[in-house]
Write a protein that holds these residues in place. Structure first.
Motif, PDB file in Angstrom:
ATOM      1  N   GLU A 345       0.836  -1.195   0.000  1.00 44.83           N
ATOM      2  CA  GLU A 345       0.000   0.000   0.000  1.00 44.83           C
ATOM      3  C   GLU A 345       0.876   1.251   0.000  1.00 44.83           C
ATOM      4  O   GLU A 345       1.868   1.325   0.733  1.00 44.83           O
ATOM      5  N   VAL A 346       0.490   2.212  -0.828  1.00 45.93           N
ATOM      6  CA  VAL A 346       1.160   3.514  -0.843  1.00 45.93           C
ATOM      7  C   VAL A 346       0.424   4.430   0.127  1.00 45.93           C
ATOM      8  O   VAL A 346      -0.788   4.646   0.000  1.00 45.93           O
ATOM      9  N   VAL A 347       1.141   4.942   1.095  1.00 43.52           N
ATOM     10  CA  VAL A 347       0.572   5.829   2.116  1.00 43.52           C
ATOM     11  C   VAL A 347       1.086   7.245   1.867  1.00 43.52           C
ATOM     12  O   VAL A 347       2.309   7.471   1.805  1.00 43.52           O
ATOM     13  N   MET A 348       0.164   8.179   1.700  1.00 46.59           N
ATOM     14  CA  MET A 348       0.522   9.572   1.461  1.00 46.59           C
ATOM     15  C   MET A 348       0.570  10.325   2.779  1.00 46.59           C
ATOM     16  O   MET A 348      -0.323  10.198   3.614  1.00 46.59           O
ATOM     17  N   GLU A 349       1.624  11.138   2.942  1.00 45.98           N
ATOM     18  CA  GLU A 349       1.799  11.925   4.160  1.00 45.98           C
ATOM     19  C   GLU A 349       2.222  13.347   3.812  1.00 45.98           C
ATOM     20  O   GLU A 349       2.799  13.587   2.739  1.00 45.98           O
ATOM     21  N   GLY A 350       1.938  14.264   4.717  1.00 46.55           N
ATOM     22  CA  GLY A 350       2.368  15.648   4.550  1.00 46.55           C
ATOM     23  C   GLY A 350       2.951  16.186   5.839  1.00 46.55           C
ATOM     24  O   GLY A 350       2.710  15.654   6.932  1.00 46.55           O
ATOM     25  N   THR A 351       3.729  17.247   5.704  1.00 46.29           N
ATOM     26  CA  THR A 351       4.301  17.907   6.877  1.00 46.29           C
ATOM     27  C   THR A 351       4.315  19.409   6.649  1.00 46.29           C
ATOM     28  O   THR A 351       4.424  19.879   5.507  1.00 46.29           O
ATOM     29  N   TRP A 362       4.993  13.961  10.465  1.00 51.69           N
ATOM     30  CA  TRP A 362       4.288  13.669   9.212  1.00 51.69           C
ATOM     31  C   TRP A 362       2.874  13.205   9.545  1.00 51.69           C
ATOM     32  O   TRP A 362       2.673  12.370  10.419  1.00 51.69           O
ATOM     33  N   ARG A 363       1.921  13.745   8.817  1.00 54.69           N
ATOM     34  CA  ARG A 363       0.526  13.373   9.053  1.00 54.69           C
ATOM     35  C   ARG A 363      -0.036  12.680   7.815  1.00 54.69           C
ATOM     36  O   ARG A 363       0.192  13.110   6.680  1.00 54.69           O
ATOM     37  N   GLU A 364      -0.800  11.621   8.053  1.00 53.67           N
ATOM     38  CA  GLU A 364      -1.250  10.726   6.985  1.00 53.67           C
ATOM     39  C   GLU A 364      -2.614  11.135   6.433  1.00 53.67           C
ATOM     40  O   GLU A 364      -3.516  11.491   7.182  1.00 53.67           O
ATOM     41  N   ALA A 402       1.714   4.371 -11.898  1.00 56.08           N
ATOM     42  CA  ALA A 402       1.452   5.695 -11.323  1.00 56.08           C
ATOM     43  C   ALA A 402       1.431   6.772 -12.412  1.00 56.08           C
ATOM     44  O   ALA A 402       0.435   7.447 -12.621  1.00 56.08           O
ATOM     45  N   GLY A 403       2.523   6.902 -13.127  1.00 58.89           N
ATOM     46  CA  GLY A 403       2.553   7.836 -14.246  1.00 58.89           C
ATOM     47  C   GLY A 403       2.275   9.267 -13.852  1.00 58.89           C
ATOM     48  O   GLY A 403       2.518   9.711 -12.722  1.00 58.89           O
ATOM     49  N   ALA A 404       1.727  10.031 -14.824  1.00 58.92           N
ATOM     50  CA  ALA A 404       1.540  11.470 -14.648  1.00 58.92           C
ATOM     51  C   ALA A 404       0.527  11.785 -13.557  1.00 58.92           C
ATOM     52  O   ALA A 404       0.646  12.802 -12.870  1.00 58.92           O
ATOM     53  N   TRP A 405      -0.475  10.935 -13.382  1.00 60.71           N
ATOM     54  CA  TRP A 405      -1.521  11.264 -12.415  1.00 60.71           C
ATOM     55  C   TRP A 405      -0.991  11.282 -10.987  1.00 60.71           C
ATOM     56  O   TRP A 405      -1.482  12.054 -10.157  1.00 60.71           O
ATOM     57  N   PHE A 406       0.026  10.473 -10.692  1.00 60.19           N
ATOM     58  CA  PHE A 406       0.530  10.426  -9.315  1.00 60.19           C
ATOM     59  C   PHE A 406       1.279  11.716  -8.979  1.00 60.19           C
ATOM     60  O   PHE A 406       1.145  12.258  -7.878  1.00 60.19           O
ATOM     61  N   THR A 407       2.061  12.214  -9.916  1.00 57.55           N
ATOM     62  CA  THR A 407       2.738  13.503  -9.709  1.00 57.55           C
ATOM     63  C   THR A 407       1.710  14.615  -9.534  1.00 57.55           C
ATOM     64  O   THR A 407       1.849  15.475  -8.653  1.00 57.55           O
ATOM     65  N   ALA A 408       0.666  14.581 -10.358  1.00 60.28           N
ATOM     66  CA  ALA A 408      -0.394  15.581 -10.242  1.00 60.28           C
ATOM     67  C   ALA A 408      -1.118  15.462  -8.902  1.00 60.28           C
ATOM     68  O   ALA A 408      -1.546  16.468  -8.323  1.00 60.28           O
ATOM     69  N   PHE A 409      -1.242  14.251  -8.408  1.00 58.45           N
ATOM     70  CA  PHE A 409      -1.895  14.025  -7.117  1.00 58.45           C
ATOM     71  C   PHE A 409      -1.087  14.668  -5.991  1.00 58.45           C
ATOM     72  O   PHE A 409      -1.626  15.359  -5.129  1.00 58.45           O
ATOM     73  N   ALA A 410       0.225  14.457  -6.007  1.00 56.48           N
ATOM     74  CA  ALA A 410       1.084  15.065  -4.983  1.00 56.48           C
ATOM     75  C   ALA A 410       0.997  16.592  -5.051  1.00 56.48           C
ATOM     76  O   ALA A 410       0.916  17.270  -4.010  1.00 56.48           O
ATOM     77  N   ARG A 438       5.028  13.333   0.938  1.00 54.60           N
ATOM     78  CA  ARG A 438       5.827  12.179   0.556  1.00 54.60           C
ATOM     79  C   ARG A 438       4.916  10.956   0.489  1.00 54.60           C
ATOM     80  O   ARG A 438       3.760  10.992   0.929  1.00 54.60           O
ATOM     81  N   ALA A 439       5.439   9.872  -0.058  1.00 55.06           N
ATOM     82  CA  ALA A 439       4.701   8.612  -0.116  1.00 55.06           C
ATOM     83  C   ALA A 439       5.605   7.503   0.396  1.00 55.06           C
ATOM     84  O   ALA A 439       6.786   7.422   0.018  1.00 55.06           O
ATOM     85  N   LEU A 440       5.060   6.682   1.257  1.00 53.23           N
ATOM     86  CA  LEU A 440       5.775   5.531   1.795  1.00 53.23           C
ATOM     87  C   LEU A 440       5.078   4.259   1.351  1.00 53.23           C
ATOM     88  O   LEU A 440       3.853   4.211   1.222  1.00 53.23           O
ATOM     89  N   LEU A 441       5.866   3.219   1.113  1.00 51.49           N
ATOM     90  CA  LEU A 441       5.334   1.926   0.709  1.00 51.49           C
ATOM     91  C   LEU A 441       5.364   0.982   1.903  1.00 51.49           C
ATOM     92  O   LEU A 441       6.417   0.746   2.500  1.00 51.49           O
ATOM     93  N   TYR A 442       4.186   0.465   2.247  1.00 52.08           N
ATOM     94  CA  TYR A 442       4.050  -0.462   3.366  1.00 52.08           C
ATOM     95  C   TYR A 442       3.578  -1.820   2.874  1.00 52.08           C
ATOM     96  O   TYR A 442       2.833  -1.923   1.891  1.00 52.08           O
ATOM     97  N   ARG A 443       3.967  -2.844   3.612  1.00 55.60           N
ATOM     98  CA  ARG A 443       3.357  -4.153   3.440  1.00 55.60           C
ATOM     99  C   ARG A 443       2.239  -4.293   4.471  1.00 55.60           C
ATOM    100  O   ARG A 443       2.466  -4.083   5.676  1.00 55.60           O
TER     101      ARG A 443
END
Length: 482
Positions: A345-351, A362-364, A402-410, A438-443
């Motif tokens: 799972e890709v987890v999005m966080e901001g600070t 960092w907040r999720e 992910a492609g272009a949409w993931f950069t646009a999402f960030a 940022r994005a972190l990858l979790y299992r």
């Protein structure tokens, strides 16, 4: 007109038409509520950019003639209103030609959205809804008996959905052949539901039975759809039961529900009346000559276009969820030719920190459907389709998705873009946007029953790596230097 219509299918037509209209309603609601964030001018993959790059002949859509966010929203809500009216029976209260026009308009509006939907509309059930919706144009209404040619075409569509899915499994992952795929699938499927944890913890012997029964229903039962009654109705019943099992075990948008709807095309009222009390069949008039001609023409077209999907079913390099024409009229289907053993799972966080550190504050961000908070029970959303959540699952499988949409999402998170934030469940920065994301990858894995009792958590997660390093928007001075 005994060769053209069959009054015993009055119930089948009623169920298919009303249920299909409900699924159209769900599809248009999905577009209306998510369209701006995904496809709007400030969304992740703007339609306006797409139609400038891709010509009409490659993606037929009314949005090539005009696009604005307001127009897209109006089309979506108009489609939803029309679908709701048809679901309530409006098409049976108007002349036959008007009813056909209503169904044709639903198909045209849906096609226009799908053909500019890009990545967000690349799922097999988009084509399935369009193909079923096209056939529904020619099912008639209360002014005529059900045309059997269209009902047979719907059975042919159902056959391709089921048999295609069965063949892609047998040709794909070895775990389908050794009956072990469901040891993993309930945990690693794109969008688990509220019962998925419980399905995952069923005894392995039952998982083997699940898998074996799936093979029988997808590889053997579809042929029985073309046999005389009541065998065809019994075959449809087996498919319906299997699809309801899938509805309970996960979230697959309207795929399972639409497959159930198509199965009713093989059920005649006589078979149902043998087990359930039914009213007498309505006394319907014979089909008018113009309607007969209107049905025969698309029947010939669908039969001709079926060459490519039929050949695909027998090909070693079988394509899964593939459209052979821009109108999505006759398509190839399939699902889960391979099954993931590990859930990522890709987890999005901001600070808000100007100089972020790995261990800073960092907040999720919380998503509506995909796993995030380990203590949150997965929710039931299907037949509603959470498009961003599904693509986040694909992005976790590989950055290539992910492609272009993931950069646009960030970038949208860094701007606190309202239309994109409405796609999420929680925004940890309601007052001011974050400085970095940022994005972190979790299992992720389902907890065991013992872990669940001890911690109250449905999931256990372990950090794998950084997926996207901290990024921020350039300040005006940096932009000027560029």
């Amino acid at each position: 007109m005994d060769w053209f219509t069959d009054p015993d299918y009055w119930l089948s037509r009623l169920v298919v038409q009303r249920s299909l209209a409900v699924l159209y309603l769900v599809a248009f609601l999905t577009a209306a509520l998510q369209g701006r964030g995904l496809l709007g001018d400030r969304g992740l993959l703007p339609v306006r950019t797409f139609v400038r790059r891709v010509p009409f002949r490659q993606s037929p859509s009314i949005f090539h003639g005009h696009y604005s966010d307001g127009f897209f929203t109006a089309v979506s809500w108009s489609g939803a209103a029309l679908a709701a009216a048809v679901a309530a029976g409006a098409a049976d209260q108007v002349p036959l030609g008007v009813a056909m026009a209503m169904w044709a308009l639903l198909w045209l509006l849906c096609l226009s959205i799908v053909n500019v939907g890009q990545t967000w509309y690349g799922f097999g059930w988009e084509s399935l809804l369009l193909e079923a919706g096209f056939l529904a144009v020619f099912l008639g209404n209360s002014e005529t008996e059900p045309p059997v040619l269209v009902l047979w075409l719907m059975r042919w569509l159902l056959f391709r959905v089921e048999f295609g899915a069965g063949m892609i499994k047998m040709r794909g992952d070895r775990c389908w052949r050794d009956l072990t795929c469901l040891d993993h699938h309930h945990e690693t499927q794109p969008m688990p539901g509220p019962l998925s944890w419980f399905f995952h913890h069923l005894p392995k012997r039952l998982h083997r039975i699940e898998t074996g029964a799936n093979h029988v229903v997808q590889l053997v039962v579809p042929f029985l759809l073309f046999t005389p009654q009541p065998v065809a109705s019994a075959a449809a019943g087996l498919i319906i039961v299997t699809q309801l099992w899938l509805v309970l075990s996960g979230n697959f948008a309207w795929l399972n529900w639409l497959t159930i709807v198509l199965a009713f095309s093989a059920v005649d009222a006589g078979a149902v009346a043998a087990v359930l009390p039914l009213p007498h069949a309505p006394d319907l008039p014979d089909a008018p000559p113009a309607f007969i001609a209107a049905v025969i023409a698309p029947t010939v077209l669908v039969v001709a276009l079926s060459y490519w999907p039929a050949r695909n079913l027998l090909a070693r390099g079988q394509r899964m969820n593939y459209s052979f024409n821009r109108l999505h009229l006759v398509n190839a289907y399939g699902a889960f030719g391979s099954v993931s053993r590990v859930r990522l799972e890709v987890v999005m966080e901001g600070t808000a920190e100007a100089e972020p550190t790995r261990d800073g504050v960092w907040r999720e961000y919380g998503f509506r459907g995909k796993p995030g908070d380990v203590h949150r029970l997965p929710r039931q959303f299907a037949p509603y389709h959470l498009r961003l959540d599904w693509m986040m699952w694909f992005a976790a499988l590989s950055p290539a998705y992910a492609g272009a949409w993931f950069t646009a999402f960030a970038e949208a998170l860094l701007r606190n873009e309202p239309s994109v934030l409405r796609l999420l469940r929680t925004n940890p920065f309601p007052d001011a946007p974050p400085v970095h994301v940022r994005a972190l990858l979790y299992r992720y894995r389902f907890t065991t029953p013992a872990e669940r009792r001890r911690t109250g958590a449905w999931w256990e997660r372990t950090l794998v790596r950084e997926y996207l390093p901290p990024v921020r928007l350039p300040n005006p001075a940096e932009e000027a230097q560029r």
